[in-house]
Design a protein around this motif. Structure first.
Motif, PDB file in Angstrom:
ATOM      1  N   GLN A 126      14.277 120.286  89.624  1.00  0.00           N
ATOM      2  CA  GLN A 126      15.516 119.259  89.206  1.00  0.00           C
ATOM      3  C   GLN A 126      16.184 118.486  90.230  1.00  0.00           C
ATOM      4  N   LYS A 127      15.989 119.298  91.467  1.00  0.00           N
ATOM      5  CA  LYS A 127      16.616 118.352  92.602  1.00  0.00           C
ATOM      6  C   LYS A 127      16.134 117.472  93.184  1.00  0.00           C
ATOM      7  N   HIS A 128      14.901 117.204  92.624  1.00  0.00           N
ATOM      8  CA  HIS A 128      13.855 116.067  93.158  1.00  0.00           C
ATOM      9  C   HIS A 128      13.756 114.697  92.218  1.00  0.00           C
ATOM     10  N   ILE A 129      14.365 115.129  91.038  1.00  0.00           N
ATOM     11  CA  ILE A 129      14.232 114.144  89.802  1.00  0.00           C
ATOM     12  C   ILE A 129      14.634 112.825  90.042  1.00  0.00           C
ATOM     13  N   PHE A 130      15.579 112.260  90.763  1.00  0.00           N
ATOM     14  CA  PHE A 130      16.033 111.145  90.986  1.00  0.00           C
ATOM     15  C   PHE A 130      15.297 110.651  92.386  1.00  0.00           C
ATOM     16  N   SER A 131      14.487 111.175  92.999  1.00  0.00           N
ATOM     17  CA  SER A 131      13.745 110.833  94.198  1.00  0.00           C
ATOM     18  C   SER A 131      12.750 109.777  93.955  1.00  0.00           C
ATOM     19  N   PRO A 132      12.600 108.667  94.495  1.00  0.00           N
ATOM     20  CA  PRO A 132      11.530 107.619  94.469  1.00  0.00           C
ATOM     21  C   PRO A 132      10.104 108.445  94.564  1.00  0.00           C
ATOM     22  N   PHE A 133       9.291 108.096  93.503  1.00  0.00           N
ATOM     23  CA  PHE A 133       7.966 108.621  93.549  1.00  0.00           C
ATOM     24  C   PHE A 133       7.895 109.963  93.054  1.00  0.00           C
ATOM     25  N   PHE A 134       8.917 110.895  92.908  1.00  0.00           N
ATOM     26  CA  PHE A 134       8.716 111.881  92.403  1.00  0.00           C
ATOM     27  C   PHE A 134       8.276 112.270  90.905  1.00  0.00           C
ATOM     28  N   THR A 135       7.124 112.717  90.623  1.00  0.00           N
ATOM     29  CA  THR A 135       6.722 112.995  89.349  1.00  0.00           C
ATOM     30  C   THR A 135       5.869 114.144  89.062  1.00  0.00           C
ATOM     31  N   THR A 136       5.867 114.740  88.067  1.00  0.00           N
ATOM     32  CA  THR A 136       5.131 115.715  87.397  1.00  0.00           C
ATOM     33  C   THR A 136       3.822 115.515  86.679  1.00  0.00           C
ATOM     34  N   LYS A 137       3.886 114.187  86.262  1.00  0.00           N
ATOM     35  CA  LYS A 137       3.326 113.639  85.235  1.00  0.00           C
ATOM     36  C   LYS A 137       1.448 113.528  85.828  1.00  0.00           C
ATOM     37  N   ASP A 138       0.808 113.623  85.044  1.00  0.00           N
ATOM     38  CA  ASP A 138      -0.613 113.347  85.496  1.00  0.00           C
ATOM     39  C   ASP A 138      -0.814 112.019  86.094  1.00  0.00           C
ATOM     40  N   PRO A 139      -1.853 111.750  86.972  1.00  0.00           N
ATOM     41  CA  PRO A 139      -2.036 110.355  87.536  1.00  0.00           C
ATOM     42  C   PRO A 139      -2.189 109.210  86.477  1.00  0.00           C
ATOM     43  N   GLY A 140      -1.663 108.219  86.481  1.00  0.00           N
ATOM     44  CA  GLY A 140      -1.810 107.155  85.739  1.00  0.00           C
ATOM     45  C   GLY A 140      -0.726 107.142  84.423  1.00  0.00           C
ATOM     46  N   LYS A 141      -0.185 108.350  84.638  1.00  0.00           N
ATOM     47  CA  LYS A 141       1.143 108.438  83.460  1.00  0.00           C
ATOM     48  C   LYS A 141       2.327 108.183  83.698  1.00  0.00           C
ATOM     49  N   GLY A 142       2.563 107.993  84.954  1.00  0.00           N
ATOM     50  CA  GLY A 142       4.008 107.810  85.523  1.00  0.00           C
ATOM     51  C   GLY A 142       3.919 107.635  86.896  1.00  0.00           C
ATOM     52  N   THR A 143       4.939 106.527  87.527  1.00  0.00           N
ATOM     53  CA  THR A 143       4.963 106.419  88.789  1.00  0.00           C
ATOM     54  C   THR A 143       6.129 107.331  89.590  1.00  0.00           C
ATOM     55  N   GLY A 144       7.129 107.853  88.867  1.00  0.00           N
ATOM     56  CA  GLY A 144       7.914 108.637  89.536  1.00  0.00           C
ATOM     57  C   GLY A 144       9.142 107.381  89.874  1.00  0.00           C
ATOM     58  N   LEU A 145       9.123 106.429  89.280  1.00  0.00           N
ATOM     59  CA  LEU A 145      10.286 105.595  89.690  1.00  0.00           C
ATOM     60  C   LEU A 145      11.320 105.756  88.652  1.00  0.00           C
ATOM     61  N   GLY A 146      10.981 105.789  87.550  1.00  0.00           N
ATOM     62  CA  GLY A 146      11.861 105.535  86.385  1.00  0.00           C
ATOM     63  C   GLY A 146      13.173 106.313  86.323  1.00  0.00           C
ATOM     64  N   LEU A 147      13.301 107.427  87.031  1.00  0.00           N
ATOM     65  CA  LEU A 147      14.743 108.151  86.847  1.00  0.00           C
ATOM     66  C   LEU A 147      15.386 107.747  88.339  1.00  0.00           C
ATOM     67  N   SER A 148      14.658 107.285  89.272  1.00  0.00           N
ATOM     68  CA  SER A 148      15.244 106.672  90.537  1.00  0.00           C
ATOM     69  C   SER A 148      15.893 105.272  90.243  1.00  0.00           C
ATOM     70  N   ILE A 149      15.111 104.550  89.621  1.00  0.00           N
ATOM     71  CA  ILE A 149      15.746 103.330  89.023  1.00  0.00           C
ATOM     72  C   ILE A 149      16.982 103.435  88.076  1.00  0.00           C
ATOM     73  N   CYS A 150      16.838 104.405  87.276  1.00  0.00           N
ATOM     74  CA  CYS A 150      18.218 104.617  86.362  1.00  0.00           C
ATOM     75  C   CYS A 150      19.084 105.098  87.338  1.00  0.00           C
TER      76      CYS A 150
END
Length: 176
Positions: A126-150
């Motif tokens: 939870q403390k990392h979700i807004f950090s750029p490139f943080f993702t728990t999704k499988d490779p190719g499923k997410g960049t980890g940028l969505g919540l950071s951009i939001c």
């Protein structure tokens, strides 16, 4: 009967294409007075089919007292789309997404609440979700940028986005 069905589907495709074109217009950062409910509904029309396919029921509760808001509509729609898509990803077996708007009279702000009854976000992440490139999704499923951009978009609008801890029983984001 078949011609009528084809005609209805063509009209649906036209609406979807029009919505995609409206959404894809490059944002110039220009803010104007917008109806937040129209912004939400136009994005929901884009993801309607995805919700049906994934057996997800959408529940909306819009506060009719909300006046117009001064925002970059395209950017706010980007935030809405990202939060809805994340909720869909968190509901692999189907479930419910709740979108609510309300006036916070004390803070003199408008709140958008996005909630789902999906897999939730583990406390340690939870403390990392807004950090750029943080993702728990499988490779190719997410960049980890969505919540950071939001977060950047909402902050640039003078607002804030927060995650409310729900102890693994889904996810709830509040934007004000």
């Amino acid at each position: 009967v078949r011609v009528k069905t084809i005609s209805e589907q063509v009209i649906k495709c036209q609406k979807t294409t029009r919505s995609l074109l409206d959404f894809s217009r490059k944002s110039n950062g220009e803010r104007k007075v917008c109806n937040i409910h129209h912004l939400i509904n136009s994005i929901l029309s884009l993801v309607e089919h995805r919700l049906i396919i994934h057996k997800i029921k959408l529940h909306t509760l819009f506060d009719k007292q909300i006046s117009l808001v001064f925002v970059d509509g395209n950017q706010i729609q980007q935030v809405i789309l990202n939060l809805v898509n994340n909720a869909v990803d968190a509901l692999p077996q189907g479930g419910d997404i709740f979108i609510k708007t309300k006036v916070n009279r004390e803070a003199k702000s408008v709140e958008l609440i996005f909630e789902d009854n999906g897999i939730g976000i583990p406390r340690e992440n939870q403390k990392h979700i807004f950090s750029p490139f943080f993702t728990t999704k499988d490779p190719g499923k997410g960049t980890g940028l969505g919540l950071s951009i939001c977060k950047n978009i909402i902050t640039a609008h003078g607002g804030k986005i927060t995650l409310e801890d729900r102890n693994g029983t889904g996810t709830k984001f509040v934007i004000s």
